[in-house]
Design an enzyme around this catalytic site. Structure first.
Site, PDB file in Angstrom:
ATOM      1  N   LYS A 137      49.867 -24.173 -29.321  1.00  0.00           N
ATOM      2  CA  LYS A 137      50.854 -25.665 -29.764  1.00  0.00           C
ATOM      3  C   LYS A 137      51.515 -24.791 -31.845  1.00  0.00           C
ATOM      4  O   LYS A 137      50.482 -25.076 -32.880  1.00  0.00           O
ATOM      5  CB  LYS A 137      49.913 -26.476 -29.821  1.00  0.00           C
ATOM      6  CG  LYS A 137      50.706 -27.839 -30.365  1.00  0.00           C
ATOM      7  CD  LYS A 137      52.152 -27.845 -31.047  1.00  0.00           C
ATOM      8  CE  LYS A 137      51.188 -28.180 -32.728  1.00  0.00           C
ATOM      9  NZ  LYS A 137      52.685 -28.635 -33.828  1.00  0.00           N
TER      10      LYS A 137
ATOM     11  N   GLU B 152      55.865 -27.230 -35.930  1.00  0.00           N
ATOM     12  CA  GLU B 152      56.773 -28.453 -35.225  1.00  0.00           C
ATOM     13  C   GLU B 152      58.216 -27.986 -36.058  1.00  0.00           C
ATOM     14  O   GLU B 152      59.537 -28.306 -35.718  1.00  0.00           O
ATOM     15  CB  GLU B 152      57.002 -29.520 -34.958  1.00  0.00           C
ATOM     16  CG  GLU B 152      57.008 -30.283 -36.017  1.00  0.00           C
ATOM     17  CD  GLU B 152      55.138 -30.295 -36.957  1.00  0.00           C
ATOM     18  OE1 GLU B 152      54.933 -31.144 -37.447  1.00  0.00           O
ATOM     19  OE2 GLU B 152      54.166 -29.436 -36.409  1.00  0.00           O
TER      20      GLU B 152
ATOM     21  N   SER C  13      46.241 -28.101 -43.685  1.00  0.00           N
ATOM     22  CA  SER C  13      46.321 -27.401 -45.100  1.00  0.00           C
ATOM     23  C   SER C  13      44.232 -27.573 -44.947  1.00  0.00           C
ATOM     24  O   SER C  13      43.776 -28.370 -44.146  1.00  0.00           O
ATOM     25  CB  SER C  13      46.215 -28.849 -45.807  1.00  0.00           C
ATOM     26  OG  SER C  13      46.492 -30.181 -44.073  1.00  0.00           O
TER      27      SER C  13
ATOM     28  N   CYS D 281      47.797 -19.488 -48.633  1.00  0.00           N
ATOM     29  CA  CYS D 281      46.895 -19.590 -48.436  1.00  0.00           C
ATOM     30  C   CYS D 281      46.053 -18.097 -49.745  1.00  0.00           C
ATOM     31  O   CYS D 281      45.154 -18.548 -49.908  1.00  0.00           O
ATOM     32  CB  CYS D 281      46.103 -19.630 -47.539  1.00  0.00           C
ATOM     33  SG  CYS D 281      45.431 -18.499 -45.997  1.00  0.00           S
TER      34      CYS D 281
ATOM     35  N   GLU E 208      46.095 -27.590 -54.043  1.00  0.00           N
ATOM     36  CA  GLU E 208      47.153 -27.262 -53.621  1.00  0.00           C
ATOM     37  C   GLU E 208      48.234 -27.565 -53.285  1.00  0.00           C
ATOM     38  O   GLU E 208      48.619 -28.240 -52.771  1.00  0.00           O
ATOM     39  CB  GLU E 208      46.805 -26.524 -51.806  1.00  0.00           C
ATOM     40  CG  GLU E 208      47.025 -25.689 -51.582  1.00  0.00           C
ATOM     41  CD  GLU E 208      46.773 -25.140 -50.214  1.00  0.00           C
ATOM     42  OE1 GLU E 208      46.282 -23.827 -49.814  1.00  0.00           O
ATOM     43  OE2 GLU E 208      46.664 -26.125 -49.275  1.00  0.00           O
TER      44      GLU E 208
END
Length: 508
Positions: free
Chosen positions: A185, A188, A239, A294, A395
């Site tokens: 997945k 999107e 995240s 990251c 972040e």
């Protein structure tokens, strides 16, 4: 220009399909997201926001395919990855171009990402070695014990927008070589590269139809994956907040989970650091991919006297000021757009707030032209950031570098270790003693000395500490093989042996 939800097609642009059971099929979704080029704003595709029905179809196909695949010899599964590696290698430039168009990276950055993804396939090709078990004979009278490694079953990966090729390939090859079926997945926001990866998997005859599936969607699709009883393990990158959500919800359903979260990576600059190397590595780390990594160094921790700190800062400012922002398709671009205009608006608000709080904007990326897609933001450097300010603790995920000033290496390490994250910390120094103390004392899963991005090669595990991961096992390396397999220990005694006939028992 922000992501747009639609329920009906407004143009003749294609709507993405699912890949299930070896065929491309329509989603059951009634809502779609527009996928646009962050640089030009061009509408590239409509992404179906599927849910439980789409995921269930993929799981049923995966279950059927995995029954035979787990009985396929490990060396045959490894050879399938050899074929996949060759197919991906022949399409490096095409995959990189899709990353440029859909995610916005520069071509060189995208090509490097594709190369890293292919390295993960190469690392997984050694699965026959890593799947070997253990045995110990004679643990009792006529009794032997063996350890076997077997596949988990059906596994799913939920991957982020910032590495649409590399991160799916962190998981797919390790899952396949260990005997599992795999459901992807992708984000999107930029699924086109992942779609092409699945198409290329379909060109490998040794990988059976149904073994690899592709589903599209947002939260509903994620929840369907986390809740579906037919999915045995979930790999996630995103995240920290979402990683904790994924880990909590999936483990409540009895699934195995590796959830890699966010980061706030400090780059410690000692007074003796090599000037040119340090400046180039810092700006590459902070502003490459527009800081949407990251592993991006988002804080420069300058050590020494004020004069030494000012000298280090000037090197960074000079290098950052020379960077050009623009569309990733332009070979002259250094800082690509962020993922969409909404992300730029969020980052500009963060810079505005920092400035109101008295932080000095010494390089101002807000002055850069937002571009046709409304997502360009130039390199930004903020000096005088307090240790407890959002710029130092949260972040931001953009081309924004905060500057912290401290007196000693111990102070710098203490500051870095105080973060709730623990993904990566970097040291720039020519001192072996400083490097050893840093290696020993820094609390992060991935450290670097005189390198701006300390991302390990695929033969080593990739994962942080603390809030940067919700898992016991990282991605890649030995952890990749361990995550996708379960251990089975078998203790045996065969009848008819002299010891058994004499009534001998186990003696420990």
């Amino acid at each position: 220009m922000t992501d747009t939800l639609t329920s009906e097609p407004t143009t003749d642009v294609r709507t993405l399909k699912l890949f299930v059971g070896g065929a491309w099929i329509d989603s059951t979704a009634d809502q779609h997201l527009e996928s646009r080029d962050p640089g030009s704003g061009e509408l590239l595709a409509r992404v179906p926001l599927g849910g439980a029905a789409d995921v269930d179809a993929a799981v049923r196909a995966a279950r059927e395919a995995q029954r035979a695949w787990r009985r396929t010899a490990p060396q045959v599964r490894a050879r399938a990855l050899y074929r996949l590696r060759d197919v991906l290698d022949r399409h490096r430039d095409e995959l990189a171009a899709l990353v440029v168009a859909d995610m916005g990276k520069t071509f060189d950055d995208a090509l490097a990402e594709v190369g890293r993804g292919i390295e993960s396939v190469e690392a997984a090709m050694g699965g026959t070695h890593h799947l070997k078990g253990q045995n110990l004979e004679g643990i009792g009278t006529g009794v032997d014990v063996e350890l076997h490694r077997q596949p988990v079953g059906v596994v799913a990966a939920i991957t982020p927008f910032n590495f649409p090729v590399m991160i799916p390939l962190w998981f797919l090859p390790f899952a396949l070589v260990t005997g599992n079926a795999f459901i992807l997945k992708p984000s999107e926001q930029d699924p086109l590269a992942s779609e092409r990866i699945v198409e290329l998997v379909g060109q490998v005859d040794e990988i059976p139809a149904g073994l690899v599936s592709l589903v599209h969607g947002a939260k509903d699709a994620v929840n369907a994956i986390l809740d579906h009883p037919g999915i045995d393990a979930v790999s996630f990158v995103g995240s920290a907040t979402t990683a904790r959500y994924v880990a909590t919800r999936a483990t409540e359903q009895g699934k195995r989970v590796q959830a890699l979260g966010g980061a706030k990576n400090a780059m410690i600059v000692m007074p003796d650091a090599d000037p040119k190397l340090t400046a180039s590595q810092i700006v590459g780390s902070a502003f490459g991919a527009a800081g949407q990594r990251c592993m991006a160094g988002s804080l420069a921790v300058l050590v020494g006297t004020q004069e030494e700190q000012d000298r280090s800062l000037q090197l960074i400012v000079d290098a950052a000021s020379k960077l050009t922002s623009g569309p990733g398709s332009d070979r002259a671009t250094d800082v690509c757009p962020v993922i969409n205009a909404g992300s730029r608006e969020r980052l500009v608000a963060e810079i505005d707030a920092a400035e109101r709080d008295g932080i000095e904007v010494v390089v101002d990326g807000r002055t850069a032209d937002a571009g046709a897609g409304g997502a360009n933001l130039g390199a930004t450097v903020l000096d005088g950031v307090p240790a407890d300010h959002r710029v130092a603790t949260e972040e931001l995920f953009g081309p924004v570098l905060g500057v912290i000033r401290v007196a000693t290496l111990d102070d710098a390490i203490e500051f870095a270790n105080a973060s709730r994250y623990g993904n990566s910390t970097i040291l720039f120094s020519e001192s072996g003693g400083a490097a050893r103390e840093f290696r020993y004392s820094a609390d992060a899963g991935m450290l670097g000395v005189n390198v701006g991005v300390a991302a390990p090669i695929a033969w080593m595990p990739f994962g942080g500490w603390n809030d940067s991961i919700d898992a016991d096992l990282s991605a890649n390396g030995e952890d990749g093989f361990r995550f996708y397999t379960r251990q089975k220990v078998v203790t045996t005694r065969w009848g008819g042996t002299s010891a058994a006939a004499a009534g001998g028992g186990m003696r420990f």
